[in-house]
Design a protein around this motif. Structure first.
Motif, PDB file in Angstrom:
ATOM      1  N   TRP A   1       3.906  17.024   6.037  1.00 36.27           N
ATOM      2  CA  TRP A   1       3.322  15.769   5.542  1.00 36.27           C
ATOM      3  C   TRP A   1       2.596  16.000   4.224  1.00 36.27           C
ATOM      4  N   TRP A   2       1.897  17.130   4.102  1.00 38.57           N
ATOM      5  CA  TRP A   2       1.170  17.446   2.878  1.00 38.57           C
ATOM      6  C   TRP A   2       2.108  17.545   1.669  1.00 38.57           C
ATOM      7  N   GLN A   3       3.343  17.959   1.896  1.00 39.33           N
ATOM      8  CA  GLN A   3       4.286  18.083   0.778  1.00 39.33           C
ATOM      9  C   GLN A   3       4.506  16.731   0.094  1.00 39.33           C
ATOM     10  N   MET A   4       4.515  15.652   0.878  1.00 37.44           N
ATOM     11  CA  MET A   4       4.657  14.321   0.296  1.00 37.44           C
ATOM     12  C   MET A   4       3.368  13.868  -0.380  1.00 37.44           C
ATOM     13  N   ILE A   5       2.256  14.052   0.290  1.00 38.76           N
ATOM     14  CA  ILE A   5       0.968  13.568  -0.225  1.00 38.76           C
ATOM     15  C   ILE A   5       0.636  14.198  -1.577  1.00 38.76           C
ATOM     16  N   GLN A   6       0.834  15.502  -1.701  1.00 32.38           N
ATOM     17  CA  GLN A   6       0.422  16.173  -2.935  1.00 32.38           C
ATOM     18  C   GLN A   6       1.490  16.150  -4.020  1.00 32.38           C
ATOM     19  N   LEU A   7       2.699  15.800  -3.664  1.00 36.50           N
ATOM     20  CA  LEU A   7       3.759  15.688  -4.658  1.00 36.50           C
ATOM     21  C   LEU A   7       3.872  14.273  -5.230  1.00 36.50           C
ATOM     22  N   LEU A   8       3.306  13.293  -4.548  1.00 32.50           N
ATOM     23  CA  LEU A   8       3.466  11.889  -4.922  1.00 32.50           C
ATOM     24  C   LEU A   8       2.910  11.613  -6.331  1.00 32.50           C
ATOM     25  N   PRO A   9       3.728  11.097  -7.262  1.00 33.41           N
ATOM     26  CA  PRO A   9       3.255  10.811  -8.627  1.00 33.41           C
ATOM     27  C   PRO A   9       2.297   9.620  -8.662  1.00 33.41           C
ATOM     28  N   SER A  10       1.479   9.579  -9.696  1.00 34.77           N
ATOM     29  CA  SER A  10       0.515   8.484  -9.844  1.00 34.77           C
ATOM     30  C   SER A  10       1.196   7.183 -10.261  1.00 34.77           C
ATOM     31  N   SER A  11       2.470   7.228 -10.582  1.00 34.81           N
ATOM     32  CA  SER A  11       3.205   6.003 -10.914  1.00 34.81           C
ATOM     33  C   SER A  11       3.679   5.267  -9.652  1.00 34.81           C
ATOM     34  N   TYR A  12       3.369   5.808  -8.485  1.00 35.80           N
ATOM     35  CA  TYR A  12       3.740   5.158  -7.220  1.00 35.80           C
ATOM     36  C   TYR A  12       2.990   3.834  -7.079  1.00 35.80           C
ATOM     37  N   ASN A  13       3.696   2.771  -6.730  1.00 35.64           N
ATOM     38  CA  ASN A  13       3.097   1.442  -6.633  1.00 35.64           C
ATOM     39  C   ASN A  13       2.485   1.210  -5.250  1.00 35.64           C
ATOM     40  N   GLN A  14       1.268   0.712  -5.256  1.00 36.76           N
ATOM     41  CA  GLN A  14       0.567   0.387  -4.008  1.00 36.76           C
ATOM     42  C   GLN A  14       0.170  -1.087  -4.036  1.00 36.76           C
ATOM     43  N   THR A  15       0.213  -1.714  -2.866  1.00 37.24           N
ATOM     44  CA  THR A  15      -0.174  -3.126  -2.736  1.00 37.24           C
ATOM     45  C   THR A  15      -1.514  -3.243  -2.031  1.00 37.24           C
ATOM     46  N   ARG A  16      -2.385  -4.076  -2.579  1.00 38.05           N
ATOM     47  CA  ARG A  16      -3.686  -4.361  -1.953  1.00 38.05           C
ATOM     48  C   ARG A  16      -3.951  -5.870  -2.009  1.00 38.05           C
ATOM     49  N   ASN A  17      -4.560  -6.384  -0.964  1.00 35.53           N
ATOM     50  CA  ASN A  17      -5.118  -7.739  -0.988  1.00 35.53           C
ATOM     51  C   ASN A  17      -6.577  -7.621  -1.393  1.00 35.53           C
ATOM     52  N   VAL A  18      -6.921  -8.255  -2.515  1.00 35.18           N
ATOM     53  CA  VAL A  18      -8.229  -8.032  -3.134  1.00 35.18           C
ATOM     54  C   VAL A  18      -9.027  -9.323  -3.183  1.00 35.18           C
ATOM     55  N   MET A  19     -10.323  -9.228  -2.892  1.00 36.36           N
ATOM     56  CA  MET A  19     -11.260 -10.329  -3.094  1.00 36.36           C
ATOM     57  C   MET A  19     -12.208  -9.953  -4.214  1.00 36.36           C
ATOM     58  N   MET A  20     -12.323 -10.843  -5.209  1.00 40.96           N
ATOM     59  CA  MET A  20     -13.260 -10.653  -6.311  1.00 40.96           C
ATOM     60  C   MET A  20     -14.022 -11.956  -6.509  1.00 40.96           C
ATOM     61  N   ASN A  21     -14.721 -12.082  -7.621  1.00 45.46           N
ATOM     62  CA  ASN A  21     -15.352 -13.346  -7.985  1.00 45.46           C
ATOM     63  C   ASN A  21     -15.335 -13.484  -9.503  1.00 45.46           C
ATOM     64  N   TYR A  22     -15.736 -14.633  -9.997  1.00 45.41           N
ATOM     65  CA  TYR A  22     -15.642 -14.891 -11.439  1.00 45.41           C
ATOM     66  C   TYR A  22     -16.552 -13.975 -12.256  1.00 45.41           C
ATOM     67  N   GLU A  23     -17.648 -13.519 -11.692  1.00 44.11           N
ATOM     68  CA  GLU A  23     -18.518 -12.583 -12.416  1.00 44.11           C
ATOM     69  C   GLU A  23     -17.820 -11.233 -12.595  1.00 44.11           C
ATOM     70  N   VAL A  24     -17.175 -10.747 -11.541  1.00 46.79           N
ATOM     71  CA  VAL A  24     -16.407  -9.506 -11.639  1.00 46.79           C
ATOM     72  C   VAL A  24     -15.302  -9.652 -12.684  1.00 46.79           C
ATOM     73  N   LEU A  25     -14.607 -10.793 -12.660  1.00 47.35           N
ATOM     74  CA  LEU A  25     -13.533 -11.019 -13.625  1.00 47.35           C
ATOM     75  C   LEU A  25     -14.060 -11.043 -15.057  1.00 47.35           C
ATOM     76  N   ALA A  26     -15.272 -11.578 -15.249  1.00 42.54           N
ATOM     77  CA  ALA A  26     -15.871 -11.598 -16.590  1.00 42.54           C
ATOM     78  C   ALA A  26     -16.127 -10.175 -17.082  1.00 42.54           C
ATOM     79  N   ASN A  27     -16.613  -9.315 -16.187  1.00 38.07           N
ATOM     80  CA  ASN A  27     -16.853  -7.919 -16.555  1.00 38.07           C
ATOM     81  C   ASN A  27     -15.547  -7.207 -16.888  1.00 38.07           C
ATOM     82  N   ILE A  28     -14.515  -7.466 -16.062  1.00 40.55           N
ATOM     83  CA  ILE A  28     -13.217  -6.844 -16.300  1.00 40.55           C
ATOM     84  C   ILE A  28     -12.636  -7.319 -17.627  1.00 40.55           C
TER      85      ILE A  28
END
Length: 218
Positions: free
Chosen positions: A158-185
């Motif tokens: 299992w470690w062979q996959m975890i440590q070989l995985l490139p940073s270009s791998y796409n991950q999906t997240r459901n995210v909650m933010m607010n308008y103040e966070v968006l202003a900072n971003i």
């Protein structure tokens, strides 16, 4: 590559509550002119299909937004939910924004062996042909390690996959933010060298009343 979908914003009842709180410091509730159902003036801002921000409320919101974070606390109460798919190298920078954000992500740790790796699982739009070939070799190696792990269930495999995985791998997240966070971003990232950040900021500009975030109505 970045994909933003399933956007959910504050409901009419939430917006009514937010505007009421915004007017608490000056007891100016009687000046509120936002409405549910239809606009009372042509200049009203459409927030959703059935909620319109009135001119008085919009002007106050913009003045507070232009002032400073201490005065625009109402923006922290304006939630934005969105489903984001982006490469790990972008998520590493997004994780700078810890205050005012919550995310549920697809688990790399638990689900990395769930399916065979393909080129579509990675952000590759800027790869030269020779570099793409290197990634394709890496994907083959990942799939070899996956096949071995599925047979052995050995943590070392299992470690062979975890440590070989490139940073270009796409991950999906459901995210909650607010308008103040968006202003900072937006302030920090709108001219960033990463395409993903510039596209994210263009998405911010498409949100209802994004002028609160971008300062476009000073």
């Amino acid at each position: 590559m970045i994909k933003l979908e399933n956007v959910v914003l504050a409901s009419p009842d939430q917006m009514k509550f937010i505007i009421e709180g915004m007017r608490n410091p000056m007891n100016s509730w009687d000046n509120s002119d936002s409405s549910c159902g239809k606009a009372t003036r042509e200049t009203n801002i459409q927030w959703s299909d059935d909620y319109f921000i009135g001119t008085n409320d919009a002007n106050l919101m913009q003045r507070l937004s232009n002032a400073c974070t201490d005065h625009r606390k109402f923006m922290r109460m304006m939630p934005v939910y969105v489903r984001i798919t982006a490469p790990l190298y972008w998520w590493k920078e997004f994780d700078t924004y810890k205050v005012g954000t919550v995310a549920n992500s697809c688990s790399t740790m638990h689900k990395i062996a769930e399916k065979e790796f393909t080129l579509d699982d990675f952000s590759t739009e800027h790869l030269a042909s020779q570099t793409r070939q290197v990634l394709e070799i890496t994907i083959d190696d990942l799939n070899d390690s996956r096949s071995i792990y599925l047979k052995t269930k050995n943590k070392g495999d299992w470690w062979q996959m975890i440590q070989l995985l490139p940073s270009s791998y796409n991950q999906t997240r459901n995210v909650m933010m607010n308008y103040e966070v968006l202003a900072n971003i937006y302030k920090s990232r709108k001219d960033h060298k990463l395409d993903e950040w510039r596209e994210f900021c263009r998405w911010i500009e498409s949100l209802p009343y994004s002028e609160l975030v971008t300062g476009g109505m000073e």
